[in-house]
Design a protein around this motif. Structure first.
Motif, short mmCIF file in Angstrom:
data_model
loop_
_atom_site.label_atom_id
_atom_site.label_comp_id
_atom_site.label_asym_id
_atom_site.label_seq_id
_atom_site.Cartn_x
_atom_site.Cartn_y
_atom_site.Cartn_z
N ARG A 1 0.83 -1.21 0.00
CA ARG A 1 0.00 0.00 0.00
C ARG A 1 0.86 1.26 0.00
O ARG A 1 2.06 1.21 0.29
N LYS A 2 0.23 2.36 -0.32
CA LYS A 2 0.89 3.66 -0.43
C LYS A 2 1.74 3.95 0.82
O LYS A 2 1.28 3.70 1.94
N PRO A 3 3.00 4.38 0.62
CA PRO A 3 3.66 4.84 -0.61
C PRO A 3 4.61 3.79 -1.21
O PRO A 3 5.61 4.16 -1.83
N ARG A 4 4.33 2.51 -1.05
CA ARG A 4 5.26 1.45 -1.45
C ARG A 4 4.85 0.77 -2.76
O ARG A 4 5.19 -0.40 -2.97
N GLU A 5 4.15 1.49 -3.62
CA GLU A 5 3.71 0.88 -4.88
C GLU A 5 4.90 0.46 -5.75
O GLU A 5 4.91 -0.64 -6.33
N LEU A 6 5.91 1.33 -5.86
CA LEU A 6 7.07 1.01 -6.69
C LEU A 6 7.88 -0.14 -6.10
O LEU A 6 8.53 -0.89 -6.84
N MET A 7 7.85 -0.28 -4.79
CA MET A 7 8.53 -1.40 -4.16
C MET A 7 7.90 -2.72 -4.60
O MET A 7 8.59 -3.70 -4.91
N SER B 1 7.84 -7.45 -8.22
CA SER B 1 7.17 -8.28 -9.22
C SER B 1 8.11 -8.57 -10.39
O SER B 1 8.15 -9.70 -10.91
N VAL B 2 8.87 -7.57 -10.81
CA VAL B 2 9.84 -7.78 -11.88
C VAL B 2 10.92 -8.76 -11.42
O VAL B 2 11.35 -9.64 -12.19
N LEU C 1 20.06 -4.71 -11.46
CA LEU C 1 19.53 -3.36 -11.60
C LEU C 1 18.25 -3.18 -10.78
O LEU C 1 18.12 -2.23 -9.99
N PHE C 2 17.30 -4.10 -10.94
CA PHE C 2 16.04 -4.00 -10.21
C PHE C 2 16.22 -4.31 -8.73
O PHE C 2 15.49 -3.78 -7.89
N LEU C 3 17.18 -5.17 -8.41
CA LEU C 3 17.46 -5.47 -7.00
C LEU C 3 18.00 -4.23 -6.29
O LEU C 3 17.60 -3.96 -5.14
N ALA C 4 18.88 -3.48 -6.95
CA ALA C 4 19.40 -2.25 -6.34
C ALA C 4 18.27 -1.26 -6.10
O ALA C 4 18.19 -0.63 -5.04
N ALA C 5 17.37 -1.12 -7.08
CA ALA C 5 16.23 -0.21 -6.90
C ALA C 5 15.32 -0.69 -5.78
O ALA C 5 14.84 0.11 -4.97
#
Length: 420
Positions: free
Chosen positions: A180-186, A191-192, A265-269
Motif C-alpha cells: 500500500r501507499k507509498p510502497r507501490e514502486l517497491m 514483481s519484476v 539493476l532492479f534489485l538495487a532499486a
C-alpha cells in the motif's frame, strides 16, 4: 627669452585649486579626522570576464579529526562518504509484532541469490556451452573436479530454495498489505524480480544438455507460438525452428549475462526503496497497540538475518549431500521423448493448466489467462484503494487466497501424477 623663462617658472609652480562647484561637498579640514583604513584590495577581475568571489568549500573528509581507534580512523579517512549511510541504517527501525517472522524471507532470498552468483562463477571455469561439449563438461564437473559435485548440487538446490523463498516473500508481502501507499514502486520492482527469478530457472534448465532438460525446453518454448508474434519470440529463444546447440548458446547468454544484469539493476532499486520507505506494519496494528516495539535495523535486525542465512546455508549443504540431483542421459534430438516430461516444480501449475486447456485454441486462452492474472497481480497496489487508505480490504485478501490455492492444488496434482 624672458617670456619663455616666465612660462617655465609658471609650469613649475603648484597649480591653484579651482573653485568648487556650487553645492559640492567641501574638503575635510586637515587634522579634523583620521583617514579610514584602506579596504582589503579585491583581486583584479580577469580580462574580459566578471569578478567571482572565492567559494568556501567544505572539508572533503569531515571525520578526519574524530576520536576513534587507528583502524576505524584509517577506514573513516578513506570511506567517510559511507559513514552517513551507516548512521542512517543505525537510526532505521523495524516494527515488532506477531507477523515479524515474514520479514526475514526477503533477506533469505538475497542470500540464496548470492550463493547462485558464487557457485555459478565457479561452474563457469569448467562448463562449455556448446552442443558437443556441454554434457561432457557437466559430467566432468560432477565426477572429476575436486568438490565439483558439491558446487553443482549447491547451485541447483540454492536455485530451488531461492524460488521457494521468493514465493513466500511475495505472498507474505501481499497478505500483510505491504504494497500500500507509498510502497507501490517497491511492489512493482519486486514483481519484476519475481519474473526474472523464474527466467533464471527456465534458461538454466537446458544447460546440462541432458535428455529431460532438452525435451522439457522443446515443450516449453513451443507454447508462445499460439499467440500473435509468439513465433518470432520462439525463433529468438531457439535460434531456429528446433532446439539445437544454438538454443543452448542463447539460453546460456541469457542465464549468465542478460538476466543477472537486469536482476542486479532492479534489485538495487528494490533495496533502495526498502531502505528509504522502511518496513511497514499490518493495517491497524499501530493504532490498536499490537506492535510490541521497534528494533534497530543495524545491527540487531541484520544480526538475526545473518542467523537465518546460516540456517539456510546448512539446509543447502544437507540437501546437496543427501538428495543430489541425477546427471541423466545426454540429449539426443533423434530419440523419442521419454515419458513423464515436465518442467521444474515452480512451473507445474502453469504446465497443468495448459494440459487442462487441451481443447481447440485452449493454449491461447490459457496464455491470455496467465497474462491477465500477472498484470492484475502487478497492479494490486493501484487497485486496492482501501488498503491505501489504511483500511482492511477483505476482497483482495480473498483474491490472494484464491491465487495461492490454485498454485498449490495444481502443483500437487502434477506431483501426484508424475512425482518428482
Amino acid at each position: 627669452m624672458a617670456e619663455n623663462n616666465e612660462n617655465a617658472l609658471a609650469g613649475n609652480a603648484p597649480a591653484k585649486p579651482k573653485p568648487a562647484a556650487p553645492g559640492a561637498a567641501k574638503p575635510a579640514v586637515s587634522g579634523a579626522a583620521k583617514p579610514a583604513a584602506p579596504a582589503a584590495a579585491k583581486p583584479a577581475a580577469p580580462k574580459g570576464g566578471v569578478y567571482k568571489p572565492p567559494v568556501e568549500r567544505q572539508e572533503t573528509n569531515p571525520y578526519k579529526d574524530s576520536r576513534c581507534c587507528s583502524l576505524n580512523a584509517w577506514f573513516a579517512e578513506r570511506f567517510h562518504v559511507l559513514i552517513p549511510v551507516i548512521d542512517y541504517l543505525k537510526k532505521k527501525e523495524v516494527p515488532q509484532h506477531r507477523h515479524s517472522f515474514w520479514y526475514y524471507f526477503g533477506g533469505l532470498t538475497l542470500f540464496f541469490f548470492l550463493i547462485q552468483i558464487i557457485t555459478g562463477l565457479l561452474l563457469l571455469q569448467y562448463y562449455k556451452p556448446t552442443e558437443a561439449e556441454a554434457y561432457a563438461s557437466f559430467v566432468f564437473i560432477q565426477r572429476e573436479v575436486s568438490y565439483g559435485w558439491l558446487v553443482r548440487q549447491v547451485h541447483a538446490w540454492s536455485a530451488n530454495l531461492m524460488v521457494f523463498s521468493v514465493f513466500i516473500h511475495m505472498f507474505s508481502t501481499f497478505f500483510l498489505k505491504s504494497y500500500r501507499k507509498p510502497r507501490e514502486l517497491m511492489w512493482l520492482s519486486g514483481s519484476v524480480l519475481f519474473v526474472l527469478t523464474l527466467g533464471f530457472g527456465f534458461t538454466g534448465y537446458l544447460l546440462p544438455w541432458n535428455e529431460i532438460a532438452y525435451f522439457a525446453t522443446q515443450v516449453g518454448t513451443e507454447v508462445p507460438k499460439v499467440v500473435p508474434g509468439g513465433a518470432f519470440l520462439v525463433d529468438i529463444l531457439r535460434g531456429g525452428e528446433q532446439v539445437t546447440g544454438e538454443t543452448l548458446t542463447r539460453m546460456f547468454s541469457l542465464h549468465v549475462v542478460l538476466l543477472p544484469g537486469l536482476l542486479l539493476l532492479f534489485l538495487a532499486a528494490h533495496l533502495l526503496l526498502v531502505q528509504v520507505l522502511g518496513t511497514s506494519a499490518p493495517i491497524g496494528y499501530k493504532e490498536s497497540g499490537r506492535i510490541k516495539g521497534y528494533e534497530k535495523f543495524f545491527p540487531t535486525f541484520l544480526a538475526k538475518d545473518a542467523v537465518g542465512w546460516i540456517l539456510g546455508f546448512v539446509l543447502i549443504i544437507y540437501l546437496a549431500v543427501v538428495f543430489p540431483g541425477e546427471i541423466g542421459l545426454k540429449a539426443d534430438p533423434l530419440s523419442p521423448a521419454p515419458l513423464g516430461i515436465k518442467p521444474e516444480w515452480y512451473f507445474w501449475a502453469q504446465f497443468l493448466l495448459l494440459k487442462d486447456f487441451s481443447f481447440e485454441n485452449g493454449e491461447f486462452y490459457a496464455i491470455i489467462f496467465f497474462t491477465v492474472g500477472a498484470i492484475f497481480w502487478a497492479l494490486v497496489p493501484f487497485l486496492d484503494k482501501r488498503a491505501s487508505r489504511e483500511e482492511k480490504s477483505p476482497v483482495f485478501t480473498i483474491i490472494g487466497i484464491l491465487y495461492i490455492a490454485a498454485l498449490l492444488i495444481n502443483t500437487y496434482r502434477v506431483f501426484a501424477e508424475y512425482g518428482f
